[in-house]
Motif scaffolding. Structure first.
Motif, PDB file in Angstrom:
ATOM      1  N   ARG A 704     -15.047   4.083   6.220  1.00 55.14           N
ATOM      2  CA  ARG A 704     -13.945   4.992   6.541  1.00 55.14           C
ATOM      3  C   ARG A 704     -13.104   5.259   5.287  1.00 55.14           C
ATOM      4  O   ARG A 704     -12.655   6.384   5.049  1.00 55.14           O
ATOM      5  CB  ARG A 704     -13.079   4.385   7.653  1.00 55.14           C
ATOM      6  CG  ARG A 704     -13.787   4.291   8.995  1.00 55.14           C
ATOM      7  CD  ARG A 704     -12.965   3.517  10.004  1.00 55.14           C
ATOM      8  NE  ARG A 704     -11.708   4.208  10.305  1.00 55.14           N
ATOM      9  CZ  ARG A 704     -10.735   3.678  11.040  1.00 55.14           C
ATOM     10  NH1 ARG A 704     -10.860   2.435  11.519  1.00 55.14           N
ATOM     11  NH2 ARG A 704      -9.642   4.363  11.293  1.00 55.14           N
ATOM     12  N   LEU A 705     -12.897   4.208   4.485  1.00 56.19           N
ATOM     13  CA  LEU A 705     -12.152   4.398   3.232  1.00 56.19           C
ATOM     14  C   LEU A 705     -12.892   5.345   2.288  1.00 56.19           C
ATOM     15  O   LEU A 705     -12.273   6.180   1.623  1.00 56.19           O
ATOM     16  CB  LEU A 705     -11.929   3.055   2.537  1.00 56.19           C
ATOM     17  CG  LEU A 705     -10.684   2.263   2.921  1.00 56.19           C
ATOM     18  CD1 LEU A 705     -10.677   0.938   2.184  1.00 56.19           C
ATOM     19  CD2 LEU A 705      -9.421   3.048   2.612  1.00 56.19           C
ATOM     20  N   GLN A 706     -14.202   5.197   2.189  1.00 59.31           N
ATOM     21  CA  GLN A 706     -14.964   6.096   1.324  1.00 59.31           C
ATOM     22  C   GLN A 706     -14.859   7.532   1.815  1.00 59.31           C
ATOM     23  O   GLN A 706     -14.767   8.470   1.014  1.00 59.31           O
ATOM     24  CB  GLN A 706     -16.419   5.656   1.278  1.00 59.31           C
ATOM     25  CG  GLN A 706     -16.640   4.365   0.513  1.00 59.31           C
ATOM     26  CD  GLN A 706     -18.107   4.114   0.235  1.00 59.31           C
ATOM     27  OE1 GLN A 706     -18.803   4.974  -0.294  1.00 59.31           O
ATOM     28  NE2 GLN A 706     -18.573   2.944   0.597  1.00 59.31           N
ATOM     29  N   ALA A 707     -14.878   7.727   3.134  1.00 61.67           N
ATOM     30  CA  ALA A 707     -14.724   9.073   3.678  1.00 61.67           C
ATOM     31  C   ALA A 707     -13.351   9.639   3.326  1.00 61.67           C
ATOM     32  O   ALA A 707     -13.218  10.820   2.964  1.00 61.67           O
ATOM     33  CB  ALA A 707     -14.922   9.049   5.196  1.00 61.67           C
ATOM     34  N   ALA A 708     -12.309   8.801   3.403  1.00 66.89           N
ATOM     35  CA  ALA A 708     -10.963   9.249   3.025  1.00 66.89           C
ATOM     36  C   ALA A 708     -10.912   9.616   1.546  1.00 66.89           C
ATOM     37  O   ALA A 708     -10.281  10.604   1.147  1.00 66.89           O
ATOM     38  CB  ALA A 708      -9.943   8.159   3.344  1.00 66.89           C
ATOM     39  N   ALA A 709     -11.595   8.810   0.707  1.00 65.97           N
ATOM     40  CA  ALA A 709     -11.600   9.086  -0.729  1.00 65.97           C
ATOM     41  C   ALA A 709     -12.289  10.414  -1.023  1.00 65.97           C
ATOM     42  O   ALA A 709     -11.847  11.183  -1.890  1.00 65.97           O
ATOM     43  CB  ALA A 709     -12.293   7.948  -1.475  1.00 65.97           C
ATOM     44  N   VAL A 738      -4.409  -2.324   2.329  1.00 65.24           N
ATOM     45  CA  VAL A 738      -3.646  -2.311   1.076  1.00 65.24           C
ATOM     46  C   VAL A 738      -4.221  -1.269   0.124  1.00 65.24           C
ATOM     47  O   VAL A 738      -3.485  -0.507  -0.515  1.00 65.24           O
ATOM     48  CB  VAL A 738      -3.660  -3.709   0.418  1.00 65.24           C
ATOM     49  CG1 VAL A 738      -3.001  -3.659  -0.958  1.00 65.24           C
ATOM     50  CG2 VAL A 738      -2.953  -4.722   1.311  1.00 65.24           C
ATOM     51  N   TYR A 739      -5.540  -1.222   0.022  1.00 70.32           N
ATOM     52  CA  TYR A 739      -6.179  -0.233  -0.850  1.00 70.32           C
ATOM     53  C   TYR A 739      -5.805   1.189  -0.427  1.00 70.32           C
ATOM     54  O   TYR A 739      -5.536   2.050  -1.264  1.00 70.32           O
ATOM     55  CB  TYR A 739      -7.693  -0.423  -0.791  1.00 70.32           C
ATOM     56  CG  TYR A 739      -8.469   0.554  -1.641  1.00 70.32           C
ATOM     57  CD1 TYR A 739      -8.684   0.307  -2.987  1.00 70.32           C
ATOM     58  CD2 TYR A 739      -8.995   1.718  -1.094  1.00 70.32           C
ATOM     59  CE1 TYR A 739      -9.403   1.193  -3.778  1.00 70.32           C
ATOM     60  CE2 TYR A 739      -9.712   2.613  -1.866  1.00 70.32           C
ATOM     61  CZ  TYR A 739      -9.909   2.349  -3.206  1.00 70.32           C
ATOM     62  OH  TYR A 739     -10.614   3.233  -3.985  1.00 70.32           O
ATOM     63  N   ALA A 740      -5.799   1.426   0.890  1.00 69.26           N
ATOM     64  CA  ALA A 740      -5.444   2.752   1.393  1.00 69.26           C
ATOM     65  C   ALA A 740      -4.012   3.104   1.022  1.00 69.26           C
ATOM     66  O   ALA A 740      -3.713   4.239   0.625  1.00 69.26           O
ATOM     67  CB  ALA A 740      -5.628   2.791   2.912  1.00 69.26           C
ATOM     68  N   ALA A 741      -3.103   2.134   1.149  1.00 67.77           N
ATOM     69  CA  ALA A 741      -1.703   2.385   0.783  1.00 67.77           C
ATOM     70  C   ALA A 741      -1.583   2.726  -0.702  1.00 67.77           C
ATOM     71  O   ALA A 741      -0.841   3.640  -1.094  1.00 67.77           O
ATOM     72  CB  ALA A 741      -0.850   1.169   1.126  1.00 67.77           C
ATOM     73  N   LEU A 742      -2.312   1.999  -1.544  1.00 74.62           N
ATOM     74  CA  LEU A 742      -2.274   2.278  -2.984  1.00 74.62           C
ATOM     75  C   LEU A 742      -2.818   3.672  -3.295  1.00 74.62           C
ATOM     76  O   LEU A 742      -2.386   4.316  -4.251  1.00 74.62           O
ATOM     77  CB  LEU A 742      -3.077   1.222  -3.742  1.00 74.62           C
ATOM     78  CG  LEU A 742      -2.478  -0.188  -3.776  1.00 74.62           C
ATOM     79  CD1 LEU A 742      -3.501  -1.183  -4.301  1.00 74.62           C
ATOM     80  CD2 LEU A 742      -1.232  -0.210  -4.644  1.00 74.62           C
ATOM     81  N   SER A 743      -3.757   4.141  -2.491  1.00 73.68           N
ATOM     82  CA  SER A 743      -4.358   5.453  -2.720  1.00 73.68           C
ATOM     83  C   SER A 743      -3.395   6.593  -2.430  1.00 73.68           C
ATOM     84  O   SER A 743      -3.639   7.729  -2.836  1.00 73.68           O
ATOM     85  CB  SER A 743      -5.619   5.611  -1.864  1.00 73.68           C
ATOM     86  OG  SER A 743      -6.575   4.618  -2.197  1.00 73.68           O
ATOM     87  N   VAL A 744      -2.312   6.293  -1.717  1.00 79.49           N
ATOM     88  CA  VAL A 744      -1.315   7.322  -1.407  1.00 79.49           C
ATOM     89  C   VAL A 744      -0.421   7.595  -2.615  1.00 79.49           C
ATOM     90  O   VAL A 744       0.235   8.636  -2.698  1.00 79.49           O
ATOM     91  CB  VAL A 744      -0.470   6.886  -0.181  1.00 79.49           C
ATOM     92  CG1 VAL A 744       0.623   7.901   0.149  1.00 79.49           C
ATOM     93  CG2 VAL A 744      -1.368   6.677   1.036  1.00 79.49           C
ATOM     94  N   ILE A 745      -0.407   6.693  -3.601  1.00 84.99           N
ATOM     95  CA  ILE A 745       0.539   6.776  -4.715  1.00 84.99           C
ATOM     96  C   ILE A 745       0.458   8.112  -5.439  1.00 84.99           C
ATOM     97  O   ILE A 745       1.477   8.728  -5.752  1.00 84.99           O
ATOM     98  CB  ILE A 745       0.316   5.611  -5.704  1.00 84.99           C
ATOM     99  CG1 ILE A 745       0.708   4.285  -5.061  1.00 84.99           C
ATOM    100  CG2 ILE A 745       1.095   5.834  -7.001  1.00 84.99           C
ATOM    101  CD1 ILE A 745       0.406   3.063  -5.917  1.00 84.99           C
TER     102      ILE A 745
END
Length: 847
Positions: A704-709, A738-745
């Protein structure tokens, strides 16, 4: 200077240290008299600050002649004072054995003078004037499997490594492999690349393999390493290794020292090497404790897998033998199967992916080319060129170094002409320009040179020669086709045997041989390497081979039929991939051409379509139909390579990928793979599918994270809310949140900080992830990071290694940590405790 002490030896940086000390003293005094800083001197002299620092420090070695001249110019040193500096430098230069100096001098001249591909004859600038160091990504290896960063997220509660998705009947490519040779996959675009300099690969380390796709800059990198390495020796700088450049095809069938000697003698005899070098020269180290650095170019150009295996096995025998410390190897190749490398060199061999130019790099390369062409306002021309690339959808393709060089020259010659539309058209236009220049009217033209040589043999001989030169493009294309098919006969033997090049009556064989050889060399397509005429670049050979395959409608039809009608039978259990009912009988599935042929096949598609726009559409459309994910992947890779895909085939591939990605019954891995392929074909429809996958709780969290990326790569504005939702989703593993939150930066720093504070304060998350969230806050919001770290330290059950991490974070924030002895923290009752991960490395989610 870093002195090498391998084998108990040490290399002195100077022949006379007093002379070098006096040289540095005079330069420092001149700098002080000018009242300049080192950085200002470097900027005005056009050299690096490191070169200035070395020149002013006698312990750093002797400055190069170029550096000394530039510094003297800026410092106003001339006349007798400048001659004295040159005298001191000559005395300070390291003494080298005569034969080693002769080899290094000839090798340096060859690195300067040897033609490089994709350059119009007569205008080639020095490679150093154009070349920019590319980024490199080290290929991380665990157990021989290739994983991207997102494939290596570890579960905090277990020491077991994640298991890569096995290749099934539908795919032999692990998720995260590059989209196409020389082009990074979407999931890799945000990975942490580091700038690769020649010094980094010249530094003492083991054998390594550098891979890139067609035109990816491998040969230019090796030439730069050669020039840098021999320059170090000749200038008395840090002696890390003495480089020797050799084509991989010269290694099979003979001992290493003999192969090196034969290649060096053949290649450097025209660059000032006066005395033949014998194999014994390479049996001893070039200097005590300093190894030979063998630069092996074009391993992939050996078409036989067994011969490639022979080369790699020979390299392995050397690096694992008794003389291992005497030789290092850097091998350049297009990507090869992992099995070929691991079975010979082993899984621990350093492996690097040479990355394409960034867009900023590309613009700088364009400026360099346009300055060399003496165009007015080269910066403005470069900006217009970048806009033209974007308008023609060539910006990604132009990041490949060879493509950048060719496109810059085409634009410089005809700035008002539209840029070519495909990779095949780029090569067609460039080769047409080469032939125009080759046959230009004037004393330097190949026709005039041939006329002067053969006019004494009469008008008939001259007329026959004109006819041969007219047919020379077809002769070279036939030669390329033979080479691509595996013909290894000497070039001139192949060319002289063709009916189109038959010798005119009365012309001596040796003179006719010389005329043809000169015409081939001056074509801009071929050069002499190791004594043999070879194509300047493998992609030139592939394009010409494809053009020969399409020389007539009948030949074109046969070639396309052979390339695109390979069939595999798919058995019932694989039918589930389509979400359909199992069948009792297998189905017939078209499979794409082999990956090793992708560059040639791309040219074949472009050339065939240029001749007949409807020639390839039916083949490619069938290849992508009925959910054939291998066929869809093939078309996506060809599109990334720069091949023009017919609209009907692109639509069929998009429909198949959309069908696969949207089926809930299909495994999440294949849904993600289909969406990933779709991002390379149709961004607009792909982003909705990626967002849907990222929000589907039945799909594994890391997928799911890869799809978001992938969604964020297409449109950060739409991708950021997806990351926000994942960060707040309790079904996702804590580290991934946590990784997802950092990706919002990169979209909303304030919202990202709020998410990280919430995660760090969430007592339901594991402790490691909460500390990682606090770590992510340090640069983002120091004030709240301090509060979060202090609150986490109040938890007396926190293990010592996490307490140490929090205390270190508080120290970074400039706060005095609580009075807590580090010695007690180091008494970790569980020495095997999981260490704190970097904040941008989430753990594997098993949901």
């Amino acid at each position: 200077m870093n002195e090498l002490a391998a084998g108990g030896g040490g290399v002195s940086p100077a022949g006379d240290s007093r002379a070098n000390a006096e040289l540095s003293h005079r330069l420092r005094r001149a700098l002080a008299d000018k009242g300049m800083r080192q950085s200002g001197l470097a900027r005005r002299a056009g050299v690096s600050t490191g070169a200035v620092s070395n020149a002013l420090n006698p312990d750093k070695g002797v400055p190069s002649l170029f550096t000394l001249e530039q510094l003297a110019r800026v410092l106003g040193i001339d006349g007798d004072a400048l001659r004295e500096l040159h005298r001191l430098r000559s005395e300070a230069t390291t003494d080298l054995p005569a034969q080693l100096r002769a080899y290094l001098t000839a090798a340096q001249r060859a690195a300067w003078e040897h033609p490089y591909p994709g350059v119009l004859p007569g205008i080639a600038p020095p490679l150093a004037a154009i070349y920019l160091h590319q980024r490199v990504r080290h290929q991380a290896r665990e157990g021989g499997a290739r994983w991207v960063a997102t494939d290596r997220w570890n579960e905090a509660s277990t020491d077991a490594p994640p298991t890569p998705e096995p290749a099934s009947a539908l795919s032999r490519v692990l998720l995260g492999d590059p989209a196409a040779p020389g082009v990074p996959a979407l999931s890799d675009r945000s990975s942490a690349d580091e700038r690769l300099s020649a010094d980094e690969l010249l530094a003492p380390q083991g054998t390594c393999l550098v891979t890139a796709g067609p035109g990816g800059g491998k040969s230019s990198l090796l030439r730069t390493l050669l020039e840098t390495g021999v320059g170090d020796f000749l200038q008395g700088l840090a002696l890390r290794a003495a480089p020797v450049l050799i084509p991989a095809a010269a290694l099979p069938g003979r001992p290493l020292a003999g192969a090196l000697a034969a290649a060096v003698n053949a290649d450097l005899s025209s660059h000032g090497l006066l005395e033949e070098i014998r194999p014994e020269f390479f049996l001893a180290p070039p200097s005590p404790g300093v190894p030979w650095l063998i630069l092996v170019d074009g391993l992939d150009e050996i078409t036989s897998a067994s011969t490639r295996h022979e080369v790699l096995r020979a390299v392995a025998a050397v690096i694992n033998g008794k003389d291992a410390g005497q030789y290092r190897f850097i091998i350049a190749s297009r990507p090869l199967p992992d099995s070929e490398i691991v079975s010979t060199l082993g899984a621990r061999t350093g492996r690097f992916d040479l990355q394409p130019f960034s867009f900023a790099d590309l613009q700088q390369v364009a400026r360099n080319w346009f300055r060399h062409f003496d165009l007015p306002d080269p910066d403005g021309v470069a900006e217009r060129f970048m806009r033209a690339l974007t308008a023609a959808s060539l910006a990604d393709l132009a990041r490949i170094p060879l493509m950048a060089s060719i496109l810059c020259q085409l634009h410089a010659v005809a700035p008002d002409r539209p840029l070519p539309a495909s990779r095949g058209q780029i090569y067609s236009d460039f080769i047409s320009l080469l032939y125009k220049r080759q046959h230009a009217v004037g004393a330097s033209g190949v026709r005039e040179q041939a006329r002067v040589t053969l006019q004494r043999y009469g008008d008939d001989a001259l007329a026959r020669t004109e006819g041969v030169l007219d047919r020379l493009p077809d002769v070279i294309a036939r030669l390329a086709a033979g080479r691509y098919a595996g013909d290894t006969r000497p070039t001139m033997a192949v060319v002289m045997a063709q009916a189109e090049t038959s010798r005119p009556p009365g012309v001596p064989h040796d003179e006719w041989h010389a005329v043809l050889k000169s015409a081939l060399q001056r074509s801009g397509l071929m050069t002499v390497h190791a004594g043999e005429l070879v194509f300047l670049h493998q992609t030139l050979l592939e394009y010409l081979a494809a053009r020969h395959a399409c020389r007539s409608p009948a030949s074109r039809a046969r070639t396309l039929e052979k390339a695109f009608t390979h069939v595999r039978w798919q058995w019932p259990w694989s039918a589930d991939v389509l979400g359909s009912v199992k069948r009792l009988a297998p189905r017939r599935l078209l499979i794409p051409p082999h990956g090793d042929d992708s560059s040639y096949i791309g040219f074949l598609i472009d050339v065939a379509q240029e001749q007949d726009p409807g020639a390839t559409g039916p083949y490619l459309q069938r290849l992508a139909a009925d959910g054939n994910i291998e066929g869809c992947r093939f078309l996506a890779e060809q599109a990334q390579l720069g091949t023009t895909i017919p609209g009907s085939a692109a639509r069929a591939a998009a429909e198949s990928c959309a069908l696969l990605a949207s089926r809930p019954a299909l495994r999440g891995y294949w849904r993600l793979e289909a969406a990933k392929i779709l991002t390379r074909i149709d961004h607009h429809s792909a982003i909705d599918l990626c967002i849907g996958l990222a929000g589907d709780q039945s799909v594994r969290g890391d997928w799911r994270l890869q799809a978001a990326a992938m969604a964020a790569d297409i449109d950060i504005g739409r991708g950021a809310p997806v990351f926000s939702a994942l960060a707040a989703d309790p079904t996702v593993h804590a580290g991934a949140r946590v990784y997802a939150a950092l990706s919002v930066i990169r979209h909303d720093r304030e919202h990202a900080a709020n998410l990280l504070v919430s995660l760090a304060s969430n007592r339901e998350l594991n402790r490691e992830s909460r500390v990682s969230a606090a770590q992510g806050l340090v640069d983002l919001d120091p004030s709240r990071a301090e509060d979060v770290c202090t609150a986490l330290l109040e938890n007396t059950a926190l293990p010592p290694y996490l307490r140490i991490a929090l205390l270190d974070l508080l120290t970074q924030l400039g706060e005095q940590p609580p009075e807590e002895p580090y010695e007690a923290s180091l008494q970790d009752p569980d020495p095997g405790a999981w260490p704190l991960k970097q904040a941008n490395e989430p753990q594997l989610d098993d949901h």
